[in-house]
Motif scaffolding. Structure first.
Motif, mmCIF file in Angstrom:
data_model
loop_
_atom_site.group_PDB
_atom_site.id
_atom_site.type_symbol
_atom_site.label_atom_id
_atom_site.label_comp_id
_atom_site.label_asym_id
_atom_site.label_seq_id
_atom_site.Cartn_x
_atom_site.Cartn_y
_atom_site.Cartn_z
ATOM 1 N N THR A 73 142.515 1.966 36.761
ATOM 2 C CA THR A 73 141.377 2.491 35.993
ATOM 3 C C THR A 73 140.136 1.637 36.235
ATOM 4 O O THR A 73 139.047 2.157 36.479
ATOM 5 C CB THR A 73 141.720 2.539 34.489
ATOM 6 O OG1 THR A 73 142.885 3.327 34.305
ATOM 7 C CG2 THR A 73 140.568 3.120 33.684
ATOM 8 N N CYS A 111 137.075 8.708 33.531
ATOM 9 C CA CYS A 111 136.938 9.028 32.106
ATOM 10 C C CYS A 111 138.278 9.457 31.508
ATOM 11 O O CYS A 111 138.620 9.056 30.390
ATOM 12 C CB CYS A 111 135.902 10.138 31.893
ATOM 13 S SG CYS A 111 134.218 9.610 32.090
ATOM 14 N N MET A 112 139.042 10.261 32.237
ATOM 15 C CA MET A 112 140.343 10.707 31.733
ATOM 16 C C MET A 112 141.308 9.529 31.589
ATOM 17 O O MET A 112 141.984 9.395 30.565
ATOM 18 C CB MET A 112 140.930 11.785 32.641
ATOM 19 C CG MET A 112 140.204 13.100 32.508
ATOM 20 S SD MET A 112 140.895 14.536 33.379
ATOM 21 C CE MET A 112 141.949 13.921 34.603
ATOM 22 N N ALA A 114 140.597 6.299 31.269
ATOM 23 C CA ALA A 114 140.140 5.422 30.190
ATOM 24 C C ALA A 114 140.392 6.061 28.829
ATOM 25 O O ALA A 114 140.822 5.387 27.882
ATOM 26 C CB ALA A 114 138.649 5.106 30.367
ATOM 27 N N GLY A 115 140.153 7.363 28.716
ATOM 28 C CA GLY A 115 140.386 8.071 27.456
ATOM 29 C C GLY A 115 141.846 8.070 27.056
ATOM 30 O O GLY A 115 142.186 7.871 25.879
ATOM 31 N N LEU A 118 142.660 4.588 25.804
ATOM 32 C CA LEU A 118 142.086 4.369 24.472
ATOM 33 C C LEU A 118 142.866 5.136 23.413
ATOM 34 O O LEU A 118 143.098 4.629 22.306
ATOM 35 C CB LEU A 118 140.611 4.776 24.456
ATOM 36 C CG LEU A 118 139.675 3.847 25.222
ATOM 37 C CD1 LEU A 118 138.284 4.473 25.330
ATOM 38 C CD2 LEU A 118 139.602 2.481 24.567
ATOM 39 N N TYR A 119 143.286 6.347 23.739
ATOM 40 C CA TYR A 119 144.091 7.128 22.800
ATOM 41 C C TYR A 119 145.411 6.422 22.508
ATOM 42 O O TYR A 119 145.834 6.320 21.358
ATOM 43 C CB TYR A 119 144.337 8.529 23.365
ATOM 44 C CG TYR A 119 145.211 9.377 22.481
ATOM 45 C CD1 TYR A 119 144.712 9.932 21.300
ATOM 46 C CD2 TYR A 119 146.535 9.611 22.815
ATOM 47 C CE1 TYR A 119 145.518 10.699 20.482
ATOM 48 C CE2 TYR A 119 147.342 10.380 22.000
ATOM 49 C CZ TYR A 119 146.835 10.920 20.834
ATOM 50 O OH TYR A 119 147.628 11.681 20.026
ATOM 51 N N SER A 122 145.140 3.549 20.194
ATOM 52 C CA SER A 122 144.854 3.899 18.801
ATOM 53 C C SER A 122 146.079 4.373 18.043
ATOM 54 O O SER A 122 146.041 4.484 16.822
ATOM 55 C CB SER A 122 143.784 4.992 18.743
ATOM 56 O OG SER A 122 144.325 6.224 19.168
#
Length: 136
Positions: A73, A111-112, A114-115, A118-119, A122
């Motif tokens: 990433t 972006c995908m 990294a997203g 991050l998801y 969380s």
């Protein structure tokens, strides 16, 4: 990008619509003159929009190397930042426009990834704690 490039683009559209419905030639000429100003500033606004966001992706991706993100990433973001920064100079060197589409595709993948990371960070783990800090 939204404040500069999109605002200019929407201004051009609005002024063109007003020119089309102008009551007389004087009004029409004034709308077209205003649209020409927005049109003339659009290439430089687009350049700043691209170059600043590309450098931002590059900086974020360098920081990702030391964080909770996979090396894939981070390096994908670094490549995106560099290629998009070079591509942003298409305003001055039109041949560089060929780099725009590849940089946008790689940016989308970055972006995908990294997203997704991050998801996953969380998501609660067990007793209400957040995820442990391991590379994705």
């Amino acid at each position: 990008d939204v404040a500069i490039t999109e605002a200019n683009s929407l201004t051009i559209v609005t002024l063109t619509q007003h020119a089309a419905t102008a009551a007389n030639a004087t009004q029409q000429a004034s709308y077209m003159a205003a649209a020409n100003y927005a049109l003339a500033t659009l290439p430089l606004a687009t350049f700043y929009s691209w170059v600043i966001s590309s450098i931002g992706v590059l900086i974020i991706s360098i920081v990702m190397l030391k964080g909770n993100f996979s090396k894939l990433t981070a390096y994908l973001g670094i490549v995106t930042g560099i290629v998009a920064t070079v591509a942003s100079f298409y305003v001055f060197v039109p041949a560089l426009l060929v780099l725009a589409t590849p940089s946008l595709l790689v940016f989308g993948i970055w972006c995908m990834l990294a997203g997704i990371r991050l998801y996953r960070l969380s998501k609660p783990q067990g007793t209400g704690e957040t995820a442990t800090v391991t590379a994705a």
